[in-house]
Write an enzyme that holds these catalytic residues in place. Structure first.
Site, mmCIF file in Angstrom:
data_model
loop_
_atom_site.group_PDB
_atom_site.id
_atom_site.type_symbol
_atom_site.label_atom_id
_atom_site.label_comp_id
_atom_site.label_asym_id
_atom_site.label_seq_id
_atom_site.Cartn_x
_atom_site.Cartn_y
_atom_site.Cartn_z
ATOM 1 N N GLU A 237 -10.230 -44.663 12.277
ATOM 2 C CA GLU A 237 -10.693 -43.772 11.218
ATOM 3 C C GLU A 237 -11.473 -44.548 10.163
ATOM 4 O OE1 GLU A 237 -7.849 -41.047 9.753
ATOM 5 O OE2 GLU A 237 -7.025 -40.564 11.730
ATOM 6 N N GLU B 288 -7.856 -46.971 9.157
ATOM 7 C CA GLU B 288 -6.688 -47.259 9.993
ATOM 8 C C GLU B 288 -6.993 -46.868 11.432
ATOM 9 O OE1 GLU B 288 -3.378 -44.639 9.270
ATOM 10 O OE2 GLU B 288 -4.691 -43.049 8.544
ATOM 11 N N ASN C 64 -4.981 -44.741 14.331
ATOM 12 C CA ASN C 64 -3.822 -43.923 14.663
ATOM 13 C C ASN C 64 -3.478 -44.141 16.129
ATOM 14 O OD1 ASN C 64 -3.059 -42.505 12.265
ATOM 15 N ND2 ASN C 64 -4.969 -41.341 12.438
ATOM 16 N N GLU D 250 -6.995 -33.066 16.910
ATOM 17 C CA GLU D 250 -8.371 -32.652 17.161
ATOM 18 C C GLU D 250 -8.991 -33.280 18.400
ATOM 19 O OE1 GLU D 250 -8.233 -35.930 14.027
ATOM 20 O OE2 GLU D 250 -7.126 -34.106 14.525
ATOM 21 N N ARG E 25 -8.073 -25.012 12.953
ATOM 22 C CA ARG E 25 -6.618 -24.918 13.038
ATOM 23 C C ARG E 25 -6.182 -23.607 12.400
ATOM 24 N NH1 ARG E 25 -4.398 -31.026 11.738
ATOM 25 N NH2 ARG E 25 -6.153 -32.179 12.642
ATOM 26 N N ASP F 48 -8.486 24.721 -6.821
ATOM 27 C CA ASP F 48 -7.498 25.522 -7.536
ATOM 28 C C ASP F 48 -6.671 26.404 -6.615
ATOM 29 O OD1 ASP F 48 -6.108 26.271 -9.747
ATOM 30 O OD2 ASP F 48 -7.664 27.528 -10.621
ATOM 31 N N ASP G 207 -10.562 22.578 -23.488
ATOM 32 C CA ASP G 207 -9.453 21.954 -24.208
ATOM 33 C C ASP G 207 -8.289 22.925 -24.173
ATOM 34 O OD1 ASP G 207 -8.400 19.812 -26.167
ATOM 35 O OD2 ASP G 207 -7.999 21.725 -27.192
ATOM 36 N N LYS H 298 -12.101 30.710 -19.065
ATOM 37 C CA LYS H 298 -11.040 30.253 -18.154
ATOM 38 C C LYS H 298 -9.746 31.006 -18.455
ATOM 39 C CE LYS H 298 -8.549 25.984 -16.882
ATOM 40 N NZ LYS H 298 -8.643 26.182 -15.422
ATOM 41 N N HIS I 80 -13.481 32.605 -14.781
ATOM 42 C CA HIS I 80 -12.421 32.130 -13.882
ATOM 43 C C HIS I 80 -11.139 32.867 -14.216
ATOM 44 C CE1 HIS I 80 -9.842 29.104 -11.784
ATOM 45 N NE2 HIS I 80 -9.012 29.333 -12.791
ATOM 46 N N HIS J 177 -7.001 34.136 -12.352
ATOM 47 C CA HIS J 177 -6.035 34.089 -11.247
ATOM 48 C C HIS J 177 -5.589 35.518 -10.952
ATOM 49 C CE1 HIS J 177 -5.138 29.640 -11.072
ATOM 50 N NE2 HIS J 177 -5.870 29.737 -12.174
ATOM 51 N N THR K 245 -3.223 23.574 -18.720
ATOM 52 C CA THR K 245 -2.832 22.167 -18.581
ATOM 53 C C THR K 245 -3.601 21.315 -19.586
ATOM 54 O OG1 THR K 245 -2.559 22.560 -16.212
ATOM 55 C CG2 THR K 245 -2.597 20.261 -16.955
#
Length: 1201
Positions: free
Chosen positions: A326, A339, A341, A347, A392, A596, A702, A764, A794, A796, A929
Site C-alpha cells: 500500500e 505497509e 498487508n 477488494e 461495498r 361537501d 367567516d 352560505k 349554497h 343543505h 365551522t
C-alpha cells in the site's frame, strides 16, 4: 489425520468429488508431484484422494473461498459462532462446525479462538486453513500453530507476517530497500510523551496508527495539540481491544492524498509478480468504501515506479502467497510506502476482473507448493483489460452517521447481468443482521471497457438492488458515484469527510414493502380508520358509466373534455369570468359531490383514488358546471388526519384529470383551513400555493360574519390571483321578526363586502334553514341593489326543502347554486342535481347539463356509497327539526358520530336539545365551522356532565370548558354580532385574555424559511405546500408524515383493501405509478408469537412470496378498570368526558394553584384542559399521556394545604 471409512465413502460420492474426478482445470496431485518438497505433511497428503480446506472466517469471504475450492476439487469446512448459526457461509460448505459451546466465546471472540479452530480442523480431517481477511489473517502465532498441527496455512510464512504485519517493521524494510516513506517515528510508540516529541519536531497534522491491524481501527488524524493526548489514548485503547496489541506508530499526515495499492503474488522459489494496482482512495474514516482497478488518471511513469517498488519490497522478504503493498500518492504524484498487508484483501475482486486471474485459486495452489511459473503466472503473461469498480454494500444508515442497522431482511433482490459480479454472505431474504459483526452485506463488482462505462454499469447495478427490512448505504453509493469528483476520477482519501453534499441522499422509496406493512396490519388488526363501523358492503369492482352523444355515438372518456368555464379564467382572468357568469341566461350548478356531499354523508372519508376514477367522466358530464367544489374546508385536515393522504397531492392529480371545470375551495377567512385565526402571512402563503396548485374560485367566509376576519381572506385571494367569492353565512330565520339576523343585517354585510371588492357574492346556508320565501327576499334584494355581480347560493337539504329554495333563488336572480349527484344528495347533503334539473326544465333557467350524462355519473356514486358504507350516519330522511336546532348539515353527521364515540349515542335527542341551549348560551351565534364546532362541543359537554343552561351559567367559574369554547370566548375566532354573552364569558375565562379586535393583529408573522428548514431536517424533504400544511395543522402534518414514512403513499391502494383485508387467495392490483403495477394476493396469517406479540403475514407480490411481521394489537390486552371520581369529595378530579389524555402537566407531589392546568383531554377533534378547582398538592395521579378515560374517571386528587 486420516478420515474414517464412512467419511471417505461420503467424500468419494459427493458432487464435488465427482467434479474433481472429471475436472479439466487442475489435478492437484500432479502439481504436488511435479516438484520436490521437504514438507513432510505435504508428502503425506499425496496419497489422499480428497483434500479439505477450512476457512477460519465468516460472511462473504468464506463463501468466496469455498467456490474456488470446489472448482479445485477440494472439500470445504466452515466454522461459525453460535450467533452465526443461520449464516450463509455455514450452508455453502460441505461441512460446518460450531466454534466452542454456546456462551463459551463472544460472537467475535469465537473467530479469534485459534486453538479451537485448529482443534476442529484436525478432528475433521482438514488439510489446509485459509484465514480470509480480518480476525486471525495477520496473526503470526496462529499461522505457526496451524503449521505445528501439520496443516497448511494459506498465506505468507509466520516469519513474513511478523516482519510485515508490524507497520513499524515495514517502514524499516522500506528504508532498507530505498523505497520512499512518509516521515514518521523510527519505531513503535507506547507513550503519549513519545508522540509529543515527534510533533514537536515535525509539527501537525499527524496520523496515529495501530502497528498491528487495519481497517481504520486504532487510527486517528490529529491536526492540533489540544486534541493530541485524547486522540492517542483513544487510538491506543481501540487498537488493544481490536487486535490485542496497543502498539502504535506515528507519521506525518498528507492532505488529500490518493491511496494506491498493488496486488502481489509470490511463491516458494522467490518469484514475485504484481497484478497491477488498485485505487482505494474513497474511504470513510480510513475504511474503504469504493475501489477501482486500475487507478484512473495515474501517469504511466508513476505507475511503473509504484509497481516496481512493490515487487522489490516483497522480494526482499521472500514473500510467499498473496499480499498487498500500500502507498500514498500526494498531489505532486510522489508515492510513499505505507505497509504490506500479508493477506487477501476485500477488494481483490476488481483485480481478478481486470486480469482474469483467480487470486484465491493461486493462493491455494501456491500454499500446496505450486510455483508461479507452473501456474502460468509470470509477469510477461499478466495483463490488465478494462476497468473494474467494487462497491461495498453495507447495512448502515448514511443519514445517521453510518450507524449499523440490524434486523431481518424482508426482501432481497440483487443485481446481475453482463459485467456484474456479486460476492455475498448473508444477503438473502429472511437473514437476520446482528449487531455483532461487520456490516458488509455484499460486494458488487462491475467490469467494463472504460472508466465511464464501468461507473455507469455500477450505477445500474445499484439501482437493481432491492433490500428491505434493514437500511443500506446504497443511496449514499449512488450519490458518491454521481459526484463530479468521482466522475473525474480525482477522489482523495478524505473525500467523503470533506464533501457534505454527498449526504443529500435520494434513497429507494421502498413503496411495495411499506404497502405490504399496511396490508399486513389490516390483515391482523383490521382497519384503523377512525369512525369505521364494519366492512364495505361492496365487494366487487365498480361498473364504470359510458356516455353517448345526441347521435348515439360513444363519447371517448379516456381523455378529459376540453370545453368548460375554466378556460375563461385562464385566458381572461377572474373579472371576465364573473362577467361571463352574470351574462349567462341559465342558473349554473356547482357540484359538491367531491367535497361537501361526502363530508355531510360519509364523514369526509372519500379518498383520492375514487375521485380520480370518475374524473374524466365528470369532466364531460359537468363540462358546463360553474365549478366543482372539491378542496379545502374539513377535507384538508381529514385527508391527512384519517385518510393519510396529502391534500396537495389530491389537488394536483384532480387538476390534471379535469382541466376544463373551475375548482372551488372553502376558505375560512383569517383561519385559512384551520379552526382558529393565524397570522396574516400564513393565509397569503396558503392561498398562493392553492392557486398555483389548481384552485380557481375561493369561497371565503367567516364563521361569525366578522368583516375584519373576512377581509384577510379576500385580500389573500386577490393577491394570489384567484376568483374572489366573498360569502355571507346565513343563520336563523329571516322571516321571524324576533331573530336578530334579518334582511337589514344581511344587506349591510353584503354592502361591506362589495366595498372591499369581490368577483362573486356567496350565500352560505350551512344548516339548510333558508326557506324559499326568505330566499326570494334575500336574493331578490341583492340582485336589485347589485345587478352586475353574480350570486352563488349554497344550502343543505336537511329539511327536504332545498330544491324549492333553489328554484326560488334562480327565479330571484341567482347565477349558480350547489347540488350533489342524486345518490349523494338530500338530508344533510345538498339538494339533488337531477331534481333541480327537472324543476328548472322549460323555465329558461336551465343549467346547461345533459341529464343523461349526469344520471350516468350517478351510477358510479351509487356503487361507491356502498364501498363507504362503514361511514354512513344512518340518516333515513329529512329532518325539519333543523329549523329549531339549526345544526349545520356537515356537522350533524359528525355530531352523531362523535356522540357515539363519546358514549352519548343513546342520548342523541338530548344532544340536539343541548345544541339549542348551547347556542343560546353563546349568544345565538352564526353556526359555521369552526363556530358550529364550539356550539357542538359545548352541547356534548353539557350532556356528558348532565348540565342544563342554568347549571352552566351558575358553575361557569368552576367548569373546565372545552378548548374551543374558551378560544371563542377569548376572541380567537373573531367578534360575534351583538357581542359576547356576559357574565358567562368572564366567568369561563377566569381573568384570561379578552380580544376585542381580530386575533391576527396580535400574532407574529410566521417564518416560512425557518419552518421549511425544520420540516426538511425532520422529514428529509420540504416543499412550500408542506410549509402551508404545517402552518395550518403542525401536529396533524407531523403525524401524517410519520405515518407515511412507515407505510408509504396509501392513496394508490384500492379503497376496499384500504378499509378491509382481502380474502385468502384473492388477487388484486395496485398501480404504484404509470406502468408499474403490483399483483398481490394474501396467502396466510401466521400464529401469534408469545415472545414478541407479532404475527407473520404472507403475501404474494408479483409472483414472489413476501413476509411482514405485524404486532397483534389485540393480543394480551386486558381491560383496565379505572376508579371513578367521587363527586362528593372535592379533592378528587374526574375526567369531564370520555377521551384520550394527550398531555399531563403535573406530577405526584407537585403543588398547583387554583386554575392551573392538570391535564389536557382530547375527544375526537375537541380538546379541553382539566384545571385545578382549588390550590393544593397532587396525590394519586392516575393517568399518563396516551391513556383512554371515560367520563368521571379519576384523574388525580388535589389535597388542600
Amino acid at each position: 489425520m486420516v478420515r474414517t471409512e464412512n467419511d471417505q465413502y461420503a467424500a468419494d460420492h459427493s458432487v464435488h468429488q465427482w467434479i474433481g474426478k472429471n475436472s479439466t482445470m487442475m489435478e492437484l496431485k500432479k502439481i504436488l508431484g511435479a516438484f520436490r518438497t521437504s514438507t513432510s505433511c505435504v508428502i503425506g497428503m499425496l496419497s489422499l484422494l480428497t483434500w479439505c480446506n477450512l476457512v477460519a472466517n465468516r460472511g462473504e469471504i468464506p463463501v468466496r473461498i469455498f467456490r474456488t475450492a470446489h472448482e479445485l476439487s477440494l472439500q470445504t469446512v466452515a466454522v461459525y459462532s453460535y450467533e452465526d448459526r443461520l449464516s450463509m457461509h455455514r450452508q455453502k460448505a460441505d461441512e460446518a462446525y460450531v466454534i466452542g459451546k454456546r456462551g463459551q466465546y463472544t460472537p467475535v471472540g469465537a473467530y479469534l479462538a485459534g486453538d479451537e479452530i485448529i482443534k476442529i480442523a484436525t478432528k475433521h480431517g482438514v488439510n489446509m486453513i485459509h484465514p480470509g481477511y480480518g480476525f486471525l489473517s495477520e496473526n503470526a502465532e496462529f499461522a505457526r500453530a496451524v503449521e505445528a498441527a501439520g496443516l497448511i496455512f494459506i498465506g505468507p510464512s509466520p516469519e513474513t507476517i511478523d516482519s510485515l504485519g508490524d507497520k513499524v517493521s515495514a517502514r524499516t524494510l522500506a528504508t532498507k530497500c530505498k523505497v520512499p516513506i512518509v516521515p514518521g517515528t523510527p519505531g513503535p510508540v507506547e507513550k503519549y510523551e513519545d508522540v509529543k516529541s515527534f510533533t514537536d519536531e515535525y509539527g501537525f497534522p499527524i496520523i496515529i496508527k495501530a502497528a498491528f491491524g487495519g481497517g481504520g481501527r486504532g487510527m486517528r488524524v490529529v491536526r492540533e495539540q489540544a486534541s493530541l493526548q485524547e486522540s492517542f489514548e483513544r487510538a491506543h485503547s481501540e487498537a488493544k481491544s481490536s487486535f490485542g496489541n496497543g502498539t502504535m506508530f506515528v507519521e506525518r499526515f498528507l492532505d488529500r492524498p490518493k491511496h494506491i495499492e498493488v496486488q502481489l503474488l509470490g511463491d516458494h522459489t522467490g518469484n514475485v509478480v504484481h497484478l497491477f494496482e488498485r485505487d482505494c482512495s474513497v474511504q470513510r474514516r480510513h475504511q474503504k468504501v469504493v475501489e477501482l482497478a486500475p487507478a484512473a488518471n495515474l501517469p504511466t511513469e508513476v505507475r511503473e515506479h509504484i509497481l516496481s517498488d512493490a515487487v522489490k519490497l516483497a522480494k526482499s522478504v521472500g514473500y510467499r502467497n498473496a499480499g498487498t503493498a500500500e502507498f500514498l500518492l500526494d498531489q505532486q504524484n510522489r508515492h510513499y510506502f505505507i505497509e504490506i498487508n500479508p493477506r487477501i484483501q476485500v477488494e481483490h475482486t476488481i483485480t481478478e476482473e481486470i486480469t482474469g486471474i483467480d487470486i484465491v485459486a493461486a493462493q491455494i495452489q501456491i500454499a500446496a507448493g505450486a510455483s508461479l511459473e507452473q501456474l502460468g503466472l509470470t509477469q510477461d503473461r499478466i495483463s490488465a483489460r478494462g476497468f473494474a469498480i467494487q462497491c461495498r454494500i453495507t447495512t448502515e444508515d448514511p443519514a445517521n452517521g453510518f450507524s449499523p442497522d440490524t434486523g431481518k431482511i424482508e426482501v432481497y433482490r440483487s443485481a446481475g447481468g453482463n459485467g456484474v459480479r456479486l460476492d455475498g454472505g448473508n444477503g438473502f431474504a429472511g437473514a437476520i443482521i446482528t449487531p455483532y459483526y461487520d456490516s458488509m452485506l455484499v460486494k458488487c463488482t462491475c467490469l467494463a471497457t472504460t472508466y465511464e462505462d464501468v461507473r455507469r454499469k455500477m450505477l445500474r447495478a445499484l439501482v437493481e438492488f432491492r433490500i428491505r427490512g434493514v437500511k443500506t448505504n446504497i443511496p449514499f453509493l449512488g450519490s458518491l458515484l454521481t459526484h463530479p469528483t468521482f466522475i473525474d476520477g480525482t477522489c482523495w482519501t478524505t473525500f467523503i469527510d470533506d464533501t457534505p453534499e454527498l449526504f443529500k441522499l435520494v434513497g429507494s422509496q421502498n413503496r411495495a414493502q411499506k404497502l405490504l406493512s399496511y396490508l399486513g396490519d389490516v390483515a391482523v388488526n383490521g382497519s384503523g380508520i377512525k369512525g369505521q363501523i364494519g366492512e364495505p358492503k361492496l365487494k366487487t369492482d365498480i361498473i364504470m358509466p359510458t356516455f353517448h352523444d345526441d347521435d348515439g355515438k360513444l363519447i371517448d372518456t379516456s381523455v378529459p373534455c376540453t370545453k368548460g368555464w375554466k378556460y375563461i379564467i385562464d385566458k381572461e382572468g377572474p373579472a371576465a369570468f364573473a362577467k361571463a357568469v352574470r351574462e349567462n341566461k341559465g342558473c349554473l350548478i356547482m357540484d359538491t359531490t367531491w367535497r361537501d356531499a361526502h363530508q355531510s354523508l360519509l364523514a369526509t372519508r372519500v379518498r383520492t383514488v375514487d375521485l380520480l376514477n370518475i374524473s374524466h367522466e365528470t369532466s364531460h358530464a359537468y363540462s358546463n358546471a360553474y365549478s366543482l367544489e372539491c378542496w379545502g374546508g374539513a377535507t384538508f385536515d381529514v385527508a391527512m388526519r384519517f385518510l393519510y393522504e396529502d391534500p396537495w397531492d389530491r389537488l394536483r392529480k384532480m387538476r390534471r384529470a379535469i382541466p376544463n371545470i373551475p375548482f372551488q375551495m372553502l376558505l375560512r377567512g383569517a383561519n385559512g383551513v384551520a379552526y382558529s385565526s393565524l397570522p396574516d402571512n400564513a393565509i397569503s402563503h396558503f392561498c398562493e400555493q392553492a392557486k398555483k396548485t389548481g384552485v380557481d374560485i375561493f369561497r371565503i367566509f367567516d364563521a361569525l360574519n366578522d368583516i375584519d376576519q373576512l377581509e384577510v381572506g379576500i385580500k389573500a385571494v386577490k393577491k394570489a390571483g384567484g376568483v374572489v367569492e366573498a360569502t355571507v353565512c346565513y343563520s336563523g330565520d329571516m322571516l321571524n321578526p324576533q331573530k336578530k339576523y334579518n334582511l337589514e343585517y344581511y344587506m349591510g354585510l353584503i354592502g361591506k363586502i362589495v366595498n372591499i371588492g369581490t368577483h362573486i357574492i356567496g350565500i352560505k346556508d350551512m344548516a339548510g334553514v333558508l326557506k324559499p320565501k326568505a330566499a326570494t327576499m334575500l336574493i331578490g334584494s341583492i340582485r336589485k341593489k347589485y345587478p352586475d355581480i353574480p350570486i352563488h347560493v349554497h344550502t343543505h337539504d336537511s329539511a327536504g326543502t332545498g330544491v324549492a329554495t333553489y328554484v326560488a333563488c334562480a327565479n330571484a336572480g341567482a347565477d349558480a347554486v350547489d347540488t350533489a349527484t342524486d345518490s349523494m344528495s338530500g338530508m344533510t347533503s345538498q339538494p339533488s342535481v337531477g331534481a333541480l334539473l327537472a324543476s328548472l326544465e322549460g323555465t329558461g333557467l336551465e343549467p346547461g347539463l345533459n341529464g343523461h350524462h349526469v344520471r350516468a355519473i350517478d351510477t358510479y356514486w351509487a356503487q361507491l356509497r356502498l364501498l363507504y358504507s362503514p361511514f354512513e350516519a344512518g340518516l333515513t330522511g329529512p329532518d325539519p327539526e333543523v329549523y329549531e336546532h339549526e345544526i349545520p348539515g356537515g356537522q350533524l353527521t359528525n355530531l352523531i358520530f362523535q356522540a357515539s364515540q363519546l358514549g352519548l349515542g343513546a342520548q342523541w335527542s338530548e344532544t340536539k336539545k343541548a345544541y339549542e341551549q348551547a347556542n343560546d348560551l353563546l349568544g345565538d351565534i352564526v353556526k359555521v365551522t369552526p363556530t358550529s364546532k364550539v356550539v357542538g362541543d359545548l352541547a356534548q359537554f353539557m350532556v356528558s356532565n348532565k348540565l342544563n343552561e342554568e347549571d352552566v351559567k351558575r358553575k361557569a367559574k368552576e367548569l373546565d370548558f372545552p378548548g374551543s369554547v374558551l378560544e371563542f370566548f377569548e376572541g380567537l375566532m373573531g367578534q360575534p354580532y351583538g357581542g359576547f354573552p356576559e357574565p358567562l364569558r368572564s366567568d369561563a375565562l377566569r381573568g384570561g385574555r379578552k380580544l376585542d379586535k381580530r386575533p391576527g393583529l396580535s400574532l407574529e408573522p410566521m417564518d416560512f424559511a425557518q419552518m421549511k428548514r425544520d420540516i426538511n431536517s425532520k422529514f428529509g424533504s420540504a416543499t412550500e405546500c408542506d410549509v402551508a400544511s404545517y402552518a395550518m395543522y403542525p401536529k396533524v402534518f407531523e403525524d401524517f408524515r410519520g405515518f407515511t414514512s412507515k407505510y408509504g403513499d396509501l392513496s394508490i391502494l384500492p379503497t376496499r383493501f384500504f378499509l378491509s383485508k382481502p380474502e385468502v387467495g384473492e388477487e388484486f392490483h395496485v398501480e404504484l405509478e404509470k406502468g408499474k403495477v403490483l399483483i398481490l394476493k394474501l396467502l396466510a396469517t401466521g400464529p401469534l408469537s408469545e415472545q414478541t406479540g407479532h404475527r407473520e403475514v404472507f403475501y404474494e407480490m408479483n409472483g414472489e412470496v413476501r413476509q411482514v411481521s405485524v404486532e397483534d394489537k389485540k393480543a394480551g390486552i386486558g381491560n383496565i378498570s379505572r376508579p371513578k371520581a367521587d363527586s362528593s369529595d372535592s379533592s378528587q378530579i374526574g375526567a369531564p368526558m370520555s377521551g384520550v389524555v394527550v398531555e399531563v402537566r403535573v406530577h405526584e407531589g407537585g403543588e398547583v394553584k387554583k386554575g392551573d392546568p392538570v391535564a389536557v383531554l382530547s375527544a375526537m377533534k375537541m380538546e379541553m384542559v382539566i384545571s385545578a378547582p382549588h390550590s393544593g398538592k397532587i396525590a394519586e395521579l392516575k393517568v399518563t399521556q396516551g391513556d383512554s378515560v371515560d367520563g368521571q374517571d379519576l384523574v388525580c386528587k388535589i389535597l388542600r394545604e
